[in-house]
Design a protein around this motif. Structure first.
Motif, PDB file in Angstrom:
ATOM      1  N   TYR A   4       0.794  -1.175   0.016  1.00 53.30           N
ATOM      2  CA  TYR A   4      -0.195  -0.074  -0.029  1.00 53.30           C
ATOM      3  C   TYR A   4       0.950   1.304   0.074  1.00 53.30           C
ATOM      4  N   GLU A   7       3.502   1.642  -3.146  1.00 52.22           N
ATOM      5  CA  GLU A   7       2.707   1.933  -4.020  1.00 52.22           C
ATOM      6  C   GLU A   7       2.298   3.388  -4.130  1.00 52.22           C
ATOM      7  N   LEU A   8       1.935   3.870  -2.953  1.00 55.28           N
ATOM      8  CA  LEU A   8       1.420   5.236  -2.929  1.00 55.28           C
ATOM      9  C   LEU A   8       2.555   6.252  -2.988  1.00 55.28           C
ATOM     10  N   LEU A  15       4.606  10.280 -10.373  1.00 52.26           N
ATOM     11  CA  LEU A  15       3.826  11.469 -11.086  1.00 52.26           C
ATOM     12  C   LEU A  15       4.567  12.665 -11.239  1.00 52.26           C
ATOM     13  N   LEU A  16       5.416  12.986  -9.945  1.00 55.55           N
ATOM     14  CA  LEU A  16       6.043  14.180  -9.936  1.00 55.55           C
ATOM     15  C   LEU A  16       7.306  14.325 -11.060  1.00 55.55           C
ATOM     16  N   GLY A  18       7.075  12.863 -14.047  1.00 62.18           N
ATOM     17  CA  GLY A  18       6.363  13.296 -15.122  1.00 62.18           C
ATOM     18  C   GLY A  18       6.033  14.518 -15.352  1.00 62.18           C
ATOM     19  N   LEU A  19       5.762  15.329 -14.273  1.00 57.49           N
ATOM     20  CA  LEU A  19       5.497  16.737 -14.318  1.00 57.49           C
ATOM     21  C   LEU A  19       6.631  17.649 -14.537  1.00 57.49           C
ATOM     22  N   THR A  22       7.404  17.201 -18.295  1.00 54.46           N
ATOM     23  CA  THR A  22       6.765  18.219 -19.352  1.00 54.46           C
ATOM     24  C   THR A  22       7.019  19.518 -18.994  1.00 54.46           C
ATOM     25  N   PHE A  23       7.592  19.913 -17.926  1.00 52.41           N
ATOM     26  CA  PHE A  23       7.684  21.412 -17.544  1.00 52.41           C
ATOM     27  C   PHE A  23       8.962  21.543 -18.277  1.00 52.41           C
ATOM     28  N   MET A  26       8.058  22.280 -21.782  1.00 52.98           N
ATOM     29  CA  MET A  26       7.545  23.508 -22.059  1.00 52.98           C
ATOM     30  C   MET A  26       8.493  24.584 -22.102  1.00 52.98           C
TER      31      MET A  26
END
Lengths: 147, 208
Positions: A4, A7-8, A15-16, A18-19, A22-23, A26
């Protein structure tokens, strides 16, 4: 239950990441070329249809009408003709027709020419209304290019 | 509710099932409300202006940074933000819009102005979610450093725009979640964490 928290936290971290990616994208410069208003230059080895090379001083094509390009072309695209030169030495080119509809850009003609008379052009955006627009008169094109 | 009515109007059985699924997703958004309840427990007021005034001072008085009141404030804010994304069917959670790409969603029958009104509503929803998040967590119109640039409506706009930029940033980063993924996320992660948060805040308020 065992996975749990791993995975969290693992999921949140990915996710961070990935952000961040993309930043950074940009902030990079845009690579889009607004095509008809701007255009790309082709690389040095780019193969467009062949074109005649002219002698720098006289402006006449280097071609001596040996016919090697015509013989080496596997698709019989080239047809050329010449007449005897006024000086009596060799031939002078009168017509050089390239049928680009059957040309495969194999380069046998350029390779077989020992007089530095033909080379690949950098033309990439050809468009024509009918098939006859692709039967190129290379001598006329040379004259148009020399202006 | 509007989505449920549309599905019913279209009268196709598969769409009705889809509406039920959407409804279940919406129920999963209660954790957003739970987060707000947690915050209200800390602020002792539901008056939005008062909540902003309570965040007066400097950067560390904003609720998102008040780790003295509740160490999980950052998590609270994240959960609220994710819920507002899910609520507006935005970014990774836009299953309803995706189904319209497959000509089965609720957008299909509408075109022109009807569609435009839907989209304006969606964007307005997004702005409202961002505004609410800045009022509750980010200090509304308070400036982080009073002397440099004073408080005012410009700070509010700046923060709302920043949050909307984050929403767009998330949209262009992540692929769409499946319905299973979304429900998994909301029921197995967001709800337990927000309930734990609620209990923790209650405990801290009682003890300190």
């Amino acid at each position: 239950m065992s996975g749990y928290f791993s995975e969290l936290f693992g999921g949140t971290w990915s996710l961070l990441v990935g952000l961040g990616i993309t930043f950074r994208y940009m902030l990079k410069p845009v690579v889009t070329v607004q095509y008809p208003r701007q255009s790309l230059t082709m690389t040095p080895r780019f193969r467009g249809h062949i074109e005649l090379i002219a002698n720098e001083e006289t402006g006449a094509p280097n071609c001596v009408v040996c016919g090697m390009c015509q013989k080496s072309c596997p698709s019989n695209c080239i047809s050329l003709a010449g007449e005897k030169s006024e000086t009596g030495k060799g031939k002078v080119l009168t017509k050089y027709i390239l049928n680009f509809t059957t040309c495969s850009l194999c380069g046998m003609c350029v390779e077989s020419c020992k007089f530095n008379a033909i080379t690949f052009s950098k033309e990439y955006n050809l468009a024509g209304p009918r098939k006859e627009a692709y039967i190129f008169d290379l001598k006329k094109r040379l004259e148009e290019r020399r202006g | 509710m509007g989505l449920l009515f549309e599905g019913f109007k279209l009268g196709i059985a598969s769409l009705w099932a889809h509406k039920l699924r959407t409804g279940l997703t919406l129920l999963g958004h209660i954790m957003g409300v739970i987060t707000v309840i947690t915050l209200v427990m800390v602020t002792h007021t539901m008056n939005l202006s008062e909540i902003v005034v309570q965040q007066n001072g400097n950067l560390f008085d904003w609720y998102i940074f008040r780790w003295g009141s509740n160490p999980l404030m950052l998590i609270s804010f994240l959960i609220f933000f994710i819920c507002s994304l899910a609520e507006t069917n935005r970014a990774p959670f836009d299953l309803g819009e995706a189904e319209s790409e497959l000509i089965a969603g609720y957008h299909t029958e509408y075109s022109g102005m009807g569609f435009g009104v839907f989209f304006m509503g969606e964007y307005a929803n997004m702005v409202i979610g961002a505004s609410l998040a800045t009022v509750l967590f980010l200090g509304g119109w308070q400036s982080p450093y009073e002397a440099l640039i004073p408080d005012g409506w410009w700070w509010f706009l700046a923060k709302v725009y920043f949050l909307i930029f984050c929403v767009m940033w998330i949209r262009w980063t992540y692929p769409r979640t499946t319905i299973w993924g979304l429900l998994n996320l909301s029921w197995k992660y967001l709800i337990p964490i927000s309930l734990f948060n609620l209990l923790l805040t209650g405990a801290m308020l009682t003890l300190f």
